[in-house]
Scaffold this active site. Structure first.
Site, mmCIF file in Angstrom:
data_model
loop_
_atom_site.group_PDB
_atom_site.id
_atom_site.type_symbol
_atom_site.label_atom_id
_atom_site.label_comp_id
_atom_site.label_asym_id
_atom_site.label_seq_id
_atom_site.Cartn_x
_atom_site.Cartn_y
_atom_site.Cartn_z
ATOM 1 N N ARG A 57 0.800 -1.221 0.000
ATOM 2 C CA ARG A 57 0.000 0.000 0.000
ATOM 3 C C ARG A 57 0.835 1.274 0.000
ATOM 4 O O ARG A 57 0.489 2.247 -0.653
ATOM 5 C CB ARG A 57 -0.930 -0.008 1.215
ATOM 6 C CG ARG A 57 -2.002 -1.060 1.102
ATOM 7 C CD ARG A 57 -2.824 -1.167 2.364
ATOM 8 N NE ARG A 57 -3.901 -2.134 2.156
ATOM 9 C CZ ARG A 57 -4.790 -2.456 3.081
ATOM 10 N NH1 ARG A 57 -4.719 -1.904 4.282
ATOM 11 N NH2 ARG A 57 -5.734 -3.328 2.823
ATOM 12 N N HIS A 75 -5.720 5.617 6.420
ATOM 13 C CA HIS A 75 -6.523 4.414 6.631
ATOM 14 C C HIS A 75 -6.259 3.735 7.977
ATOM 15 O O HIS A 75 -7.156 3.587 8.792
ATOM 16 C CB HIS A 75 -6.243 3.432 5.493
ATOM 17 C CG HIS A 75 -6.963 2.126 5.606
ATOM 18 N ND1 HIS A 75 -8.333 2.049 5.743
ATOM 19 C CD2 HIS A 75 -6.518 0.845 5.604
ATOM 20 C CE1 HIS A 75 -8.696 0.776 5.819
ATOM 21 N NE2 HIS A 75 -7.610 0.035 5.746
#
Length: 646
Positions: free
Chosen positions: A342, A413
């Site tokens: 990510r 996130h």
């Protein structure tokens, strides 16, 4: 005082004394055997408080109740089912190797240590990989409806940072199904009388008596009443602190208050600057937004990420010919393609947008295109795998991903940092255990996709129930009641803080301050950090915090439901945490995982670690200024190397 900065001082090193030595494959077995046990009759005399009812907290409370302990479970939602774990979409990793594609416990361990950019403990990560296979069996036995392939075995798909297919899933609602599994186990214990459930109740402080965590101070969110609850041990399972950035993929209620109050009571905070920016979020659409919506990483299995080759190309996606598209992840990272970790996918998206090749409003977006998958598999197959995700995207944006590519952009996130814990999940406050995203323990500087659900359930179902007994075997401890001086002092602090927030009666809303803090954090402590930017943030944040305590407007009173008051208390804690996040990011003059210092990058723009100086966990003690305690990391099985996914 540290001569270079003056923002912190340096204290004694910290050591994880519970981590076993010897062969890594047998460390968990040997630790379990070496831990003291509590016999069943004595468990009935002991009480454990568990704060939070997500995957970690729900599974822990259910398992501790099943073992025979008296458990008090707390959540600020109206039901344990509303914990934010329910929003997880993509899947849960496990080294089952059903695909026969080369996976193993060791490979999951290796991928996780590498994916975390060599900033995690080997012992913890290996244990997590071992337990992963047990989690799947446990959840199947509970009736979690995992997807299955044609032969009846559980199906898997790929996720970022791995070249094997090890992610188990239930369409795009894996978190929901796993949480319902944990919830039904919890509900069984509530019905049996072993778990006492307290919904709509927020923890506002930790009670520490004679150096031990012995309870919590809570506020009833419906009546406004402040009360205390006592136990022989306290477990925090309260999730991450991504909402310090205001705009994130977290539910609006997610906050840092529980772990920050514990930090102020003596629990060290580890690696707070390690924030995960998720690459597949629906882009920001305007100032009106209060949160962002995540599109599952599982979409990167079949979706191809691209932008126009030329900057300023304003044509519709379907009007741009194949030869004029840049599938930049496939071009730059051919081995992993769209399934790079990510942090790498996020920075790559930022890079192409900074070049002026971004798409959508403001050029802050890239395409995630399913046209090839639909041609290859057929619309029905794509719908079976991702239908609810596509529907969610269409409801939010008004665009149908079957016909036009999705637009995505990175967003805050997950937080890899959290309270420091040892191998037994004990914090530095005796009797205080921390599990799931609330601790720092397993992901290093970057969490691989589908590993959050794995860690939460590993901690709650398997690790904590085996290690908490080693502490509780010394109990039950001396009785504590509400008249104890340390208890009355903690209650007074909570009441005084609520009163202070209500008395300001200023002219600015809580949200306006939170939004401004979030903007500072995103600009200066977001996807890319610089020394200049962090120093600027460390001037702006204290000034804004001082203004908050002068000008915030909290309407209503302290009695009854008052969501502005709830938010004000949480934002006040975010101010203090944000400052520590920036101090941590400033002191770590290297790039690793989700922490990217612009001054520390390779010639081709990749994160450049400094293992000689920074191969340690930064564990911060609450003080003015904060005190840094280093836990040195040693690597016996995975040699730290420059991460490459090319």
């Amino acid at each position: 005082m540290h001569s270079a900065k003056g923002f912190y001082t340096v204290g004694e090193p910290i050591i994880d004394e519970k981590s076993p030595a010897g062969p890594i494959e047998t460390r968990w077995d040997r630790r379990r055997f070496g831990a003291k046990l509590v016999n069943p009759a004595n468990k009935r005399k002991l009480t454990v408080i568990v704060v939070g009812t997500g995957l970690a907290g729900g599974s822990a409370a259910a398992t501790l109740g099943e073992l025979g302990y008296n458990v008090k479970s707390f959540c600020y939602q109206d039901s344990p089912r509303r914990a934010h774990s329910i929003a997880a979409q993509g899947g849960i990793n496990a080294a089952k190797n059903y695909r026969n594609d080369g996976d193993s416990v060791y490979r999951l361990f290796y991928d996780t240590v590498k994916g975390g950019d060599f900033r995690a403990r080997e012992s913890n990560v290996y244990r997590l990989a071992q337990i992963s296979v047990e989690i799947i069996d446990q959840c199947v036995a509970q009736g979690v409806p995992f997807a299955r392939e044609y032969g009846g075995l559980l199906d898997t798909r790929s996720f970022g940072g791995a070249q094997v297919s090890r992610t188990f899933y239930a369409r795009g609602q894996t978190g929901q199904q796993l949480l319902l599994g944990a919830y039904q186990a919890l509900a069984r214990q509530i019905a049996a009388g072993r778990v006492e459930m307290h919904p709509r109740t927020e923890m506002l402080d930790l009670i520490v008596v004679d150096g031990r965590a012995r309870g919590i101070v809570v506020r009833d969110l419906v009546t406004g009443g402040v009360s205390t609850h006592f136990a022989d041990a306290v477990v925090l399972a309260t999730g991450g602190y991504g909402n310090a950035f205001y705009l994130s993929t977290n539910a609006k209620g997610c906050n840092t208050t529980a772990i920050w109050r514990a930090h102020r009571r003596g629990a060290l905070m580890a690696n707070p600057c390690y924030t995960q920016i998720h690459p597949t979020c629906i882009p920001v659409s305007g100032e009106h937004q209060s949160k962002l919506t995540l599109m599952s990483e599982s979409l990167r299995n079949d979706g191809r990420v691209w932008v126009p080759k030329q900057g300023g190309d304003s044509r519709a996606a379907n009007d741009i010919p194949e030869g004029e598209r840049d599938y930049y992840l496939e071009r730059t990272y051919p081995s992993f393609g769209n399934l790079v970790p990510r942090d790498i996918a996020s920075r790559a998206a930022k890079h192409v947008c900074d070049e002026g090749r971004g798409v959508g409003p403001g050029g802050l977006g890239v395409y995630l295109d399913f046209a090839d998958a639909i041609r290859r598999l057929g619309r029905a197959a794509v719908e079976a795998k991702y239908g609810n995700l596509f529907e969610m995207y269409q409801r939010i944006t008004g665009e149908a991903p079957y016909e036009v590519p999705m637009r995505i952009y990175p967003a805050v996130h997950y937080t890899m940092g959290g309270l420091w814990v040892d191998y037994d999940l004990r914090s530095t406050v005796p009797g205080l255990f921390v599990i799931g995203e609330a601790n720092f323990s397993d992901h290093g500087a970057n969490r691989l996709g589908a590993s959050a659900l794995m860690q939460g359930l590993a901690d709650g179902y398997f690790v904590l129930p085996n290690t908490i007994g080693d502490y509780l075997a010394d109990g039950p401890f001396e009785t504590v009641d509400s008249a104890h001086p340390e208890v009355t002092a903690a209650v007074s602090e909570v009441v005084d803080r609520i009163t202070a927030l209500l008395l300001v009666n200023g002219d600015r809303t809580v949200d306006s301050f939170h939004r401004e803090l979030g903007h500072i954090m995103w600009e200066h402590c977001g996807m890319e950090r610089t020394e200049e930017g962090l120093r600027k943030a460390l001037k702006l944040i204290p000034a804004l915090r001082e203004e908050f305590w002068r000008r915030v407007k909290v309407p209503g009173g302290g009695e009854g439901l008052n969501q502005s008051l709830e938010k004000a208390g949480r934002v006040a804690d975010f101010f203090e945490l944000a400052e520590l996040m920036c101090v941590d990011a400033l002191h770590r003059k290297e790039s690793c995982g989700g922490h990217f210092r612009a001054e520390s990058q390779s010639p081709d723009g990749e994160a450049l670690r400094d293992d000689a100086e920074f191969s340690y966990v930064a564990a911060w003690e609450y003080a003015q200024p904060p005190v840094l305690h280093r836990e040195q990391l040693t690597f016996e099985h995975v040699e730290p190397t420059q991460r490459s996914y090319k």
